[in-house]
Enzyme design. Structure first.
Site, PDB file in Angstrom:
ATOM      1  N   SER A   1       1.245  -1.445  -0.051  1.00  0.00           N
ATOM      2  CA  SER A   1       0.028  -0.145   0.177  1.00  0.00           C
ATOM      3  C   SER A   1       0.713   1.056   0.207  1.00  0.00           C
ATOM      4  O   SER A   1       1.292   1.485  -0.903  1.00  0.00           O
ATOM      5  CB  SER A   1      -0.849  -0.188   1.319  1.00  0.00           C
ATOM      6  OG  SER A   1      -1.886   1.063   0.982  1.00  0.00           O
TER       7      SER A   1
ATOM      8  N   ASP B   1      -8.488   0.716  -8.190  1.00  0.00           N
ATOM      9  CA  ASP B   1      -8.507   1.236  -6.871  1.00  0.00           C
ATOM     10  C   ASP B   1      -8.678   2.296  -6.428  1.00  0.00           C
ATOM     11  O   ASP B   1      -7.949   3.696  -7.259  1.00  0.00           O
ATOM     12  CB  ASP B   1      -7.088   1.274  -6.251  1.00  0.00           C
ATOM     13  CG  ASP B   1      -6.059   0.549  -5.519  1.00  0.00           C
ATOM     14  OD1 ASP B   1      -7.252   1.694  -4.243  1.00  0.00           O
ATOM     15  OD2 ASP B   1      -4.418   0.752  -4.559  1.00  0.00           O
TER      16      ASP B   1
ATOM     17  N   HIS C   1      -8.125  -1.583  -4.099  1.00  0.00           N
ATOM     18  CA  HIS C   1      -6.972  -1.489  -3.371  1.00  0.00           C
ATOM     19  C   HIS C   1      -5.729  -2.673  -3.166  1.00  0.00           C
ATOM     20  O   HIS C   1      -6.619  -3.674  -2.365  1.00  0.00           O
ATOM     21  CB  HIS C   1      -7.204  -0.593  -2.187  1.00  0.00           C
ATOM     22  CG  HIS C   1      -5.312   0.204  -1.523  1.00  0.00           C
ATOM     23  ND1 HIS C   1      -4.739   0.707  -2.759  1.00  0.00           N
ATOM     24  CD2 HIS C   1      -5.519   0.093  -0.359  1.00  0.00           C
ATOM     25  CE1 HIS C   1      -3.723   0.702  -1.992  1.00  0.00           C
ATOM     26  NE2 HIS C   1      -3.551   0.209  -0.513  1.00  0.00           N
TER      27      HIS C   1
END
Length: 428
Positions: free
Chosen positions: A282, A377, A405
């Protein structure tokens, strides 16, 4: 921005400009998801299902621990996760689980059960400290920080009970400058059955760079996968989060951070420095992309999963991102993480200051770099992964149509085989 081949996109005609049409689709881009309507909506529409299956962000946790907490939060209409009332709602359960785990650990035949109880407590602490904590330049929330300290303590107690225990190391930050602090806290795990002596074969190793809200004690499953492959793992937090010592307002601080870390790994003696891989998760994906370029000759390969590196910082993107799949507002946490004093300041200045395109980083050669994400995402736009193919060294990728995501839940099935191949391809 040069033209992309993805159907439905319209290039702006100028490098790096805001796309006319986001790949996730303008409808999804502008849509505010219903879980933002309060704690009841968050639990019922987003979190209840993954909690029942112990999936992110409830990994290591148990539904039976969380359900009564969220029932109480809903009953008392505690909708602000940044409030002390939200965080304190988790405290009694965390303490109970830790006490039960400690008592269970005294029974020789129940160490596995005790470790699981400690991990359940860790999961409680993790959700209690959402959406974000940092200790740089000062602790942003004393109540959540207490849960963070409790989580770390419980995790290390769990780690003591494992065949391949967790070792906490305070690495000297030899290249610290300016506001950087002098020690880098990392968690290290190595396969228990492997004994490294002078002259023996050393361990391939993965540097796992964590994200905005998931930190060192939040990656047990990934670490276990590395250990099964007889790899070591070093887990480290990224600038602006948790215990990371790097100056979060300095775009070049991560380069100094990773130089100090890699130097320590080389001197440690356990790791094969020809077989070092990085996996950034991330927000950590940004740092995986960066280190793939800045330290390319020291790395066998990098995985950047759910990475934002330029368009993520676009003001038009940031104006809508708070309504997307993150469980709470994203921009206040991101502003603080990057060392800005306000969301408005962050939106106005982040792209110029932190974009890897603006900095010229991605125009340089890189080590092997795998880009992984979902095409929908809503936190880190897929445009950021795609644009990397237009610069520097050829890249590799696996994008998952329709996924959000990080490309969950399919992504790990693509990452591990790629990592296996990279490790095996390295010649001594």
């Amino acid at each position: 921005m040069s033209s992309h081949a993805t159907p439905g996109t319209t290039a702006s005609g100028e490098e790096g400009n805001t796309p006319h049409h986001w790949i996730m689709g303008n409808k999804a881009f502008k849509h505010r998801m219903e879980h933002h309507d309060g704690i009841k909506a968050l639990w019922e529409t987003k979190w209840k299902l993954p909690c029942s299956k112990s999936l992110y962000p409830f990994h290591d946790g148990a539904y039976e621990d969380f359900e009564p907490i969220f029932e109480e939060l809903i009953k008392n209409k505690i909708n602000d996760a940044c409030s002390k009332e939200y965080t304190n709602a988790f405290l009694a359960t965390a303490k109970r689980l830790i006490a039960t785990a400690a008592a269970t650990a005294t029974i020789e035949s129940k160490t596995t059960e005790a470790a699981a109880l400690y991990l359940r407590a860790c999961a409680i602490c993790r959700i209690a400290r959402f959406p974000y904590i940092t200790g740089f330049p000062k602790v942003n929330d004393a109540v959540k920080w207490k849960m963070w300290e409790m989580q770390k303590s419980a995790y290390l107690k769990a780690g003591e009970l494992w065949m391949s225990p967790v070792e906490e190391v305070m690495v000297k930050h030899r290249h610290a400058e300016g506001q950087d602090r002098k020690e880098i806290p990392v968690y290290v795990r190595v396969p228990k059955m492997v004994h490294i002596r002078e002259g023996d074969a050393k361990l391939p190793v993965v540097v796992l760079m964590t994200g905005l809200d998931g930190y060192r004690p939040d990656n047990t499953v990934r670490c276990d996968e590395f250990l099964r492959r007889c790899w070591g793992v070093v887990v480290v937090e990224i600038p602006g989060t948790a215990d990371c010592p790097a100056d979060s307002a300095d775009p070049k601080s991560p380069d100094r951070l990773w130089t100090s870390l890699l130097e320590w790994m080389g001197k440690d003696g356990r790791f094969d420095m020809n077989r070092v891989m990085v996996w950034g998760l991330s927000s950590g994906g940004y740092y995986a992309v960066r280190i793939a370029h800045t330290h390319k000759d020291q790395l066998a390969g990098c995985v950047a999963q759910g990475a934002g590196c330029h368009y993520f910082y676009d003001k038009k993107w940031l104006d809508k991102v708070d309504g997307h799949e993150y469980p709470f507002e994203l921009t206040p946490a991101m502003a603080m993480k990057h060392g800005f004093q306000s969301v408005d300041e962050y939106k106005a200045n982040a792209q110029k200051k932190f974009s890897l395109l603006e900095a010229g980083i991605i125009q340089k050669p890189s080590t092997r770099l795998l880009l992984v994400n979902g095409t929908l995402d809503g936190l880190m736009p897929i445009e950021d992964s795609m644009m990397l193919f237009e610069y520097g060294t050829p890249k590799e990728a696996r994008f998952f149509p329709g996924a959000l995501h990080m490309g969950y839940p399919m992504a790990n099935g693509a990452v591990y085989p790629w990592m296996d191949e990279v490790m095996q391809s390295v010649k001594d």
